[in-house]
Design a protein around this motif. Sequence first.
Motif, PDB file in Angstrom:
ATOM      1  N   ARG A 145     -71.571 -26.346 -68.881  1.00 58.14           N
ATOM      2  CA  ARG A 145     -70.982 -27.676 -69.039  1.00 58.14           C
ATOM      3  C   ARG A 145     -71.881 -28.531 -69.936  1.00 58.14           C
ATOM      4  NH1 ARG A 145     -71.256 -28.427 -62.691  1.00 58.14           N
ATOM      5  NH2 ARG A 145     -73.225 -27.429 -63.259  1.00 58.14           N
ATOM      6  N   VAL A 146     -71.289 -29.080 -70.987  1.00 53.96           N
ATOM      7  CA  VAL A 146     -72.042 -29.894 -71.945  1.00 53.96           C
ATOM      8  C   VAL A 146     -71.351 -31.241 -72.107  1.00 53.96           C
ATOM      9  CG1 VAL A 146     -72.994 -30.042 -74.271  1.00 53.96           C
ATOM     10  CG2 VAL A 146     -72.740 -27.796 -73.177  1.00 53.96           C
ATOM     11  N   LEU A 147     -72.101 -32.313 -71.830  1.00 58.26           N
ATOM     12  CA  LEU A 147     -71.588 -33.664 -72.016  1.00 58.26           C
ATOM     13  C   LEU A 147     -72.039 -34.185 -73.377  1.00 58.26           C
ATOM     14  CD1 LEU A 147     -70.328 -36.369 -71.112  1.00 58.26           C
ATOM     15  CD2 LEU A 147     -72.522 -36.898 -70.009  1.00 58.26           C
ATOM     16  N   VAL A 148     -71.085 -34.640 -74.174  1.00 57.69           N
ATOM     17  CA  VAL A 148     -71.389 -35.218 -75.481  1.00 57.69           C
ATOM     18  C   VAL A 148     -71.192 -36.724 -75.421  1.00 57.69           C
ATOM     19  CG1 VAL A 148     -70.807 -35.262 -77.925  1.00 57.69           C
ATOM     20  CG2 VAL A 148     -70.607 -33.124 -76.639  1.00 57.69           C
ATOM     21  N   ILE A 149     -72.213 -37.453 -75.835  1.00 59.81           N
ATOM     22  CA  ILE A 149     -72.144 -38.915 -75.902  1.00 59.81           C
ATOM     23  C   ILE A 149     -72.230 -39.275 -77.378  1.00 59.81           C
ATOM     24  CG2 ILE A 149     -73.192 -41.075 -75.147  1.00 59.81           C
ATOM     25  CD1 ILE A 149     -74.524 -39.430 -72.862  1.00 59.81           C
ATOM     26  N   ALA A 150     -71.112 -39.662 -77.972  1.00 63.86           N
ATOM     27  CA  ALA A 150     -71.080 -39.840 -79.427  1.00 63.86           C
ATOM     28  C   ALA A 150     -69.819 -40.584 -79.846  1.00 63.86           C
ATOM     29  CB  ALA A 150     -71.149 -38.481 -80.122  1.00 63.86           C
ATOM     30  N   GLY A 151     -69.718 -40.832 -81.148  1.00 61.89           N
ATOM     31  CA  GLY A 151     -68.568 -41.527 -81.694  1.00 61.89           C
ATOM     32  C   GLY A 151     -67.477 -40.567 -82.145  1.00 61.89           C
ATOM     33  N   SER A 152     -66.291 -41.109 -82.313  1.00 61.50           N
ATOM     34  CA  SER A 152     -65.135 -40.323 -82.749  1.00 61.50           C
ATOM     35  C   SER A 152     -64.995 -40.383 -84.268  1.00 61.50           C
ATOM     36  CB  SER A 152     -63.865 -40.870 -82.100  1.00 61.50           C
ATOM     37  OG  SER A 152     -62.709 -40.325 -82.696  1.00 61.50           O
ATOM     38  N   ASP A 153     -64.698 -39.251 -84.870  1.00 57.42           N
ATOM     39  CA  ASP A 153     -64.424 -39.162 -86.311  1.00 57.42           C
ATOM     40  C   ASP A 153     -62.947 -38.849 -86.478  1.00 57.42           C
ATOM     41  OD1 ASP A 153     -64.051 -38.443 -88.951  1.00 57.42           O
ATOM     42  OD2 ASP A 153     -65.505 -36.811 -88.941  1.00 57.42           O
ATOM     43  N   SER A 154     -62.190 -39.814 -87.002  1.00 52.31           N
ATOM     44  CA  SER A 154     -60.741 -39.641 -87.119  1.00 52.31           C
ATOM     45  C   SER A 154     -60.343 -38.451 -87.979  1.00 52.31           C
ATOM     46  CB  SER A 154     -60.109 -40.919 -87.687  1.00 52.31           C
ATOM     47  OG  SER A 154     -60.682 -41.256 -88.945  1.00 52.31           O
ATOM     48  N   SER A 155     -61.211 -38.046 -88.915  1.00 52.71           N
ATOM     49  CA  SER A 155     -60.872 -36.926 -89.800  1.00 52.71           C
ATOM     50  C   SER A 155     -61.222 -35.573 -89.191  1.00 52.71           C
ATOM     51  CB  SER A 155     -61.581 -37.077 -91.145  1.00 52.71           C
ATOM     52  OG  SER A 155     -62.971 -36.858 -91.018  1.00 52.71           O
ATOM     53  N   GLY A 156     -61.903 -35.566 -88.041  1.00 54.19           N
ATOM     54  CA  GLY A 156     -62.157 -34.329 -87.322  1.00 54.19           C
ATOM     55  C   GLY A 156     -63.351 -33.524 -87.776  1.00 54.19           C
ATOM     56  N   GLY A 157     -64.077 -33.997 -88.794  1.00 56.06           N
ATOM     57  CA  GLY A 157     -65.162 -33.186 -89.328  1.00 56.06           C
ATOM     58  C   GLY A 157     -66.492 -33.358 -88.651  1.00 56.06           C
ATOM     59  N   ALA A 158     -66.740 -34.536 -88.083  1.00 55.69           N
ATOM     60  CA  ALA A 158     -68.027 -34.825 -87.458  1.00 55.69           C
ATOM     61  C   ALA A 158     -67.787 -35.455 -86.094  1.00 55.69           C
ATOM     62  CB  ALA A 158     -68.845 -35.762 -88.360  1.00 55.69           C
ATOM     63  N   PRO A 217     -63.022 -24.953 -94.842  1.00 57.43           N
ATOM     64  CA  PRO A 217     -61.665 -24.785 -95.372  1.00 57.43           C
ATOM     65  C   PRO A 217     -61.404 -25.518 -96.688  1.00 57.43           C
ATOM     66  CG  PRO A 217     -61.668 -26.368 -93.590  1.00 57.43           C
ATOM     67  CD  PRO A 217     -63.056 -25.791 -93.641  1.00 57.43           C
ATOM     68  N   GLY A 218     -62.325 -26.385 -97.116  1.00 59.04           N
ATOM     69  CA  GLY A 218     -62.148 -27.077 -98.381  1.00 59.04           C
ATOM     70  C   GLY A 218     -61.231 -28.280 -98.322  1.00 59.04           C
ATOM     71  N   PHE A 219     -61.108 -28.885 -97.150  1.00 62.35           N
ATOM     72  CA  PHE A 219     -60.234 -30.047 -97.010  1.00 62.35           C
ATOM     73  C   PHE A 219     -60.869 -31.310 -97.597  1.00 62.35           C
ATOM     74  CE2 PHE A 219     -58.538 -27.996 -92.869  1.00 62.35           C
ATOM     75  CZ  PHE A 219     -57.636 -27.238 -93.595  1.00 62.35           C
ATOM     76  N   GLY A 220     -60.038 -32.203 -98.105  1.00 63.79           N
ATOM     77  CA  GLY A 220     -60.476 -33.515 -98.546  1.00 63.79           C
ATOM     78  C   GLY A 220     -61.019 -33.532 -99.963  1.00 63.79           C
ATOM     79  N   PHE A 221     -61.215 -34.763-100.463  1.00 65.26           N
ATOM     80  CA  PHE A 221     -61.693 -34.954-101.822  1.00 65.26           C
ATOM     81  C   PHE A 221     -63.197 -35.237-101.886  1.00 65.26           C
ATOM     82  CE2 PHE A 221     -57.186 -36.022-101.910  1.00 65.26           C
ATOM     83  CZ  PHE A 221     -56.748 -35.274-102.988  1.00 65.26           C
ATOM     84  N   GLY A 222     -63.834 -35.407-100.725  1.00 67.70           N
ATOM     85  CA  GLY A 222     -65.260 -35.695-100.688  1.00 67.70           C
ATOM     86  C   GLY A 222     -66.037 -34.585-100.009  1.00 67.70           C
ATOM     87  N   ASN A 223     -66.956 -34.971 -99.098  1.00 71.34           N
ATOM     88  CA  ASN A 223     -67.731 -33.992 -98.331  1.00 71.34           C
ATOM     89  C   ASN A 223     -66.865 -33.471 -97.198  1.00 71.34           C
ATOM     90  OD1 ASN A 223     -70.102 -36.325 -99.062  1.00 71.34           O
ATOM     91  ND2 ASN A 223     -70.517 -34.207 -99.589  1.00 71.34           N
ATOM     92  N   GLY A 224     -66.319 -32.283 -97.380  1.00 67.59           N
ATOM     93  CA  GLY A 224     -65.348 -31.751 -96.432  1.00 67.59           C
ATOM     94  C   GLY A 224     -65.957 -31.217 -95.155  1.00 67.59           C
ATOM     95  N   PRO A 225     -65.128 -30.911 -94.152  1.00 68.89           N
ATOM     96  CA  PRO A 225     -65.584 -30.423 -92.859  1.00 68.89           C
ATOM     97  C   PRO A 225     -65.988 -28.949 -92.898  1.00 68.89           C
ATOM     98  CG  PRO A 225     -63.201 -30.429 -92.901  1.00 68.89           C
ATOM     99  CD  PRO A 225     -63.662 -31.060 -94.200  1.00 68.89           C
ATOM    100  N   LEU A 226     -66.703 -28.540 -91.852  1.00 71.60           N
ATOM    101  CA  LEU A 226     -67.086 -27.144 -91.691  1.00 71.60           C
ATOM    102  C   LEU A 226     -65.908 -26.341 -91.121  1.00 71.60           C
ATOM    103  CD1 LEU A 226     -70.636 -27.512 -90.078  1.00 71.60           C
ATOM    104  CD2 LEU A 226     -69.925 -27.834 -92.446  1.00 71.60           C
TER     105      LEU A 226
END
Length: 250
Positions: free
Chosen positions: A7-20, A235-244
């Motif tokens: 079980r891992v609890l993550v305390i962090a912010g949401s990234d609407s684009s799903g990458g971070a 996957p190469g998504f987006g026009f900037g620094n894309g997600p893993l």
Amino acid sequence: MSERPPRVLVIAGSDSSGGAGIQADIKTITMLGGYAMTAITAVTAQNTRGVSAVEALSPEMVAAQIDACLNDIGVEAVKIGMLGSADVAEVVADRLEDLGAPIVFDPVMVATSGAALADEGTIEVFEWLMEVATLTTPNVPELAALGGPEAMANRGVAYLAKGGDADGPMIEDRLVRPGADDAVWSDARIVTKHTHGTGCTLSSAIATHLARGLPLEQAITEGRKFVREALKAAPGFGFGNGPLGHQAVR
């Protein structure tokens, strides 16, 4: 009956684009066989080009999320990412101070796009969080903002100095611990612009392996492997620094 996932609890912010952020954390923990829980600290409107809006949640709401998870499901490890405000950072440090489980703190200050994600007041509370954490994982600019290796040595905390933002064909990550020799990992740079969420992914991967019971150095080794494979599978998504490509790692 199958073995229960760590079980891992993550305390962090949401990234609407799903990458971070929370989204990258959940993907990482899930792909590594863990059970992800979340305490969301802030909501961001962002994509591969940058962050356009940030709205922090109240300290009370963040604390309520943490308490809900800890008091019912429990944890084997915690990962801390973007905190959003000094008040939230203080609440998180207070809640985790006597937890007794591994804590990985990714001191998020600036997004890959260059957007600031922590103000001076929040960064001041990082002192407390670094004391609470098992491991702090600053990148090059974050380490500089924290005062550099000398300041970290004076604090007496364990940290992984990540070298991905440094120049050169090789990437060197260095684990520094009080009273122990440094451990160093060095690999050829994977040349890609799709690096959005690498820090979130690495810290969550390390936390998941610590939750599984791996020693710190081995957890870092395995976490780095996961990030490198996810970089190759972007996957190469987006026009900037894309997600893993978290979902492609096996």
